[in-house]
Design a protein around this motif. Structure first.
Motif, short mmCIF file in Angstrom:
data_model
loop_
_atom_site.label_atom_id
_atom_site.label_comp_id
_atom_site.label_asym_id
_atom_site.label_seq_id
_atom_site.Cartn_x
_atom_site.Cartn_y
_atom_site.Cartn_z
N GLU A 129 -5.72 -5.14 -3.16
CA GLU A 129 -4.43 -5.23 -3.83
C GLU A 129 -4.19 -4.04 -4.73
O GLU A 129 -3.08 -3.48 -4.77
CB GLU A 129 -4.34 -6.53 -4.63
CG GLU A 129 -2.96 -6.77 -5.21
CD GLU A 129 -2.78 -8.20 -5.68
OE1 GLU A 129 -2.14 -8.38 -6.73
OE2 GLU A 129 -3.27 -9.12 -5.01
N LEU A 130 -5.21 -3.60 -5.44
CA LEU A 130 -5.04 -2.43 -6.31
C LEU A 130 -4.75 -1.18 -5.48
O LEU A 130 -3.97 -0.32 -5.88
CB LEU A 130 -6.29 -2.23 -7.17
CG LEU A 130 -6.51 -3.29 -8.26
CD1 LEU A 130 -7.83 -3.04 -8.98
CD2 LEU A 130 -5.36 -3.28 -9.25
N GLY A 131 -5.39 -1.09 -4.30
CA GLY A 131 -5.10 0.02 -3.40
C GLY A 131 -3.67 -0.01 -2.92
O GLY A 131 -3.02 1.03 -2.76
N ALA B 93 -0.34 2.57 -3.15
CA ALA B 93 0.46 2.98 -1.99
C ALA B 93 1.92 2.55 -2.13
O ALA B 93 2.72 2.74 -1.21
CB ALA B 93 -0.13 2.36 -0.72
N GLY B 94 2.27 1.96 -3.27
CA GLY B 94 3.65 1.55 -3.50
C GLY B 94 3.95 0.12 -3.11
O GLY B 94 5.09 -0.31 -3.18
N ILE B 95 2.95 -0.64 -2.68
CA ILE B 95 3.14 -2.04 -2.31
C ILE B 95 2.68 -2.90 -3.48
O ILE B 95 1.54 -2.79 -3.93
CB ILE B 95 2.33 -2.40 -1.05
CG1 ILE B 95 2.77 -1.54 0.11
CG2 ILE B 95 2.47 -3.88 -0.71
CD1 ILE B 95 1.89 -1.67 1.33
N LYS B 96 3.57 -3.72 -3.99
CA LYS B 96 3.26 -4.51 -5.19
C LYS B 96 2.87 -5.94 -4.83
O LYS B 96 3.60 -6.88 -5.09
CB LYS B 96 4.45 -4.50 -6.15
CG LYS B 96 5.01 -3.13 -6.46
CD LYS B 96 3.95 -2.17 -6.99
CE LYS B 96 4.60 -0.85 -7.39
NZ LYS B 96 3.65 0.25 -7.46
N GLY B 97 1.75 -6.11 -4.19
CA GLY B 97 1.27 -7.44 -3.87
C GLY B 97 1.28 -7.74 -2.39
O GLY B 97 2.02 -7.14 -1.61
N PRO C 90 10.98 -6.38 -3.57
CA PRO C 90 11.02 -5.72 -2.25
C PRO C 90 9.73 -5.02 -1.85
O PRO C 90 9.55 -4.69 -0.67
CB PRO C 90 12.17 -4.71 -2.40
CG PRO C 90 12.31 -4.50 -3.88
CD PRO C 90 11.94 -5.78 -4.51
N GLN C 91 8.81 -4.79 -2.78
CA GLN C 91 7.59 -4.06 -2.43
C GLN C 91 6.41 -4.99 -2.12
O GLN C 91 5.31 -4.53 -1.88
CB GLN C 91 7.22 -3.10 -3.56
CG GLN C 91 8.23 -1.95 -3.69
CD GLN C 91 7.90 -1.05 -4.86
OE1 GLN C 91 7.80 -1.51 -6.00
NE2 GLN C 91 7.72 0.22 -4.58
N THR D 131 0.99 -12.40 -7.67
CA THR D 131 2.10 -12.29 -6.72
C THR D 131 2.29 -13.59 -5.96
O THR D 131 3.41 -14.11 -5.83
CB THR D 131 1.86 -11.14 -5.73
OG1 THR D 131 1.67 -9.92 -6.47
CG2 THR D 131 3.03 -10.97 -4.78
N THR D 132 1.17 -14.15 -5.43
CA THR D 132 1.26 -15.40 -4.68
C THR D 132 1.67 -16.55 -5.58
O THR D 132 2.45 -17.43 -5.17
CB THR D 132 -0.08 -15.71 -4.00
OG1 THR D 132 -0.49 -14.58 -3.22
CG2 THR D 132 0.02 -16.92 -3.10
#
Length: 298
Positions: free
Chosen positions: A85-87, A91-95, A122-123, A285-286
């Protein structure tokens, strides 16, 4: 003083527990047998109890070893998820949410709920899999899914549950069927007709057979299908009647010239539940998604 464990020792312990051999664990971990034995001995010293029974058949876990294996797997799995998740944040993905759900949930409001969540976030990335209720429970229990959606008649097997929504079960018939002139029907009367039966592991099939059993009846079925689309197509040819959520049936009514009959039964309003190993332990996030599903239920 709290006991401190290093991750390499836990990985080595799990390798020995899985393979039942110090030698094979050494090959997997690329370490000498003596180094593997030393790590295991150090763990046993920290625990204050043997972790393995050593005999001619190999290394077998003691009760203390079984307990350590349980928590070590959870810890290492959580760390792996954290790294992933931190990776993804980098990369711009938040979760990242891994969701398994029964077909009737995805065919109704759940898809719109996912879309609504993605509008706000949206991410976030979703991995969504459509499965039977029993398969959803297994996936969540084994850590292959973070969150699941099941029907109330599917055993949760120790998972935590939270109410998601309710849906209404109805009887689907072709326009030329003897029941087509009716607005409602009792379940006992419906059982006198042939059914197009759903998949035997589905939550809908579980509810159908359970209610028939309570009436001391058997379901008349010549055809069994694995999708609601196929069920509606079969019903439209008057091969049998269907037992289906109203929200799933609605898009097919005009296309296949079907009728939806209200079931005069209190249990026809079926509850759907979210399931997780621990609601409180869900990643942020979940948990935010689960909270939204809980707030938006109708």
């Amino acid at each position: 003083m709290p006991m401190r464990y290093d991750l390499l020792s836990l990985e080595i312990f799990l390798a020995v527990a899985e393979l039942g051999s110090v030698t094979r664990a050494g090959l997997r971990c690329h370490l000498a047998t003596s180094a593997i034995s030393k790590r295991v001995s150090e763990l046993e010293e920290k625990v204050g109890s043997p972790l393995f029974i050593r005999n001619a058949r190999g290394m077998q876990l003691t009760p203390a070893g079984q307990s350590l294996r349980h928590y070590a797997r959870q810890l290492l799995d959580m760390l792996k998820r954290m790294e992933q998740e931190l990776g993804e944040y980098g990369a711009g993905i938040k979760g990242h949410i891994r969701l398994h759900a029964i077909t009737s949930a995805l065919a109704q409001q759940l898809t719109l709920d996912i879309a609504g969540f993605l509008d706000a976030y949206p991410q976030v990335r979703f991995d969504v899999e459509e499965r039977s209720g029993a398969e959803v429970v297994r996936a969540v229990s084994e850590g292959r899914a973070d969150l699941g959606i099941i029907g109330e008649h599917t055993p949760a097997l120790g998972l935590e549950t939270m109410l998601y929504r309710t849906d209404e079960m109805v009887i689907a018939v072709a326009e030329g069927h003897p029941l087509a002139t009716r607005d409602a029907v009792g379940f006992a009367e419906a059982l006198t007709y042939e059914f197009i039966a759903p998949h035997p592991e589905s939550s809908v099939h579980r509810l159908l057979t359970e209610q028939a059993r309570l009436l001391g009846c058997e379901i008349k079925q010549r055809i069994r299908v694995s999708s609601f689309d196929s069920l509606c197509r079969m019903v439209s040819t008057n091969l049998g009647i269907g037992f289906i959520p109203r929200g799933v049936l609605r898009p097919y009514l005009r296309q296949f010239r079907l009728r939806a009959l209200t079931l005069d039964e209190h249990w026809a309003d079926r509850r759907l539940f979210m399931v997780a190993r621990s609601i409180a332990a869900l990643d942020p996030t979940t948990r935010a998604f689960a909270d939204q599903l809980s707030r938006d239920r109708s």
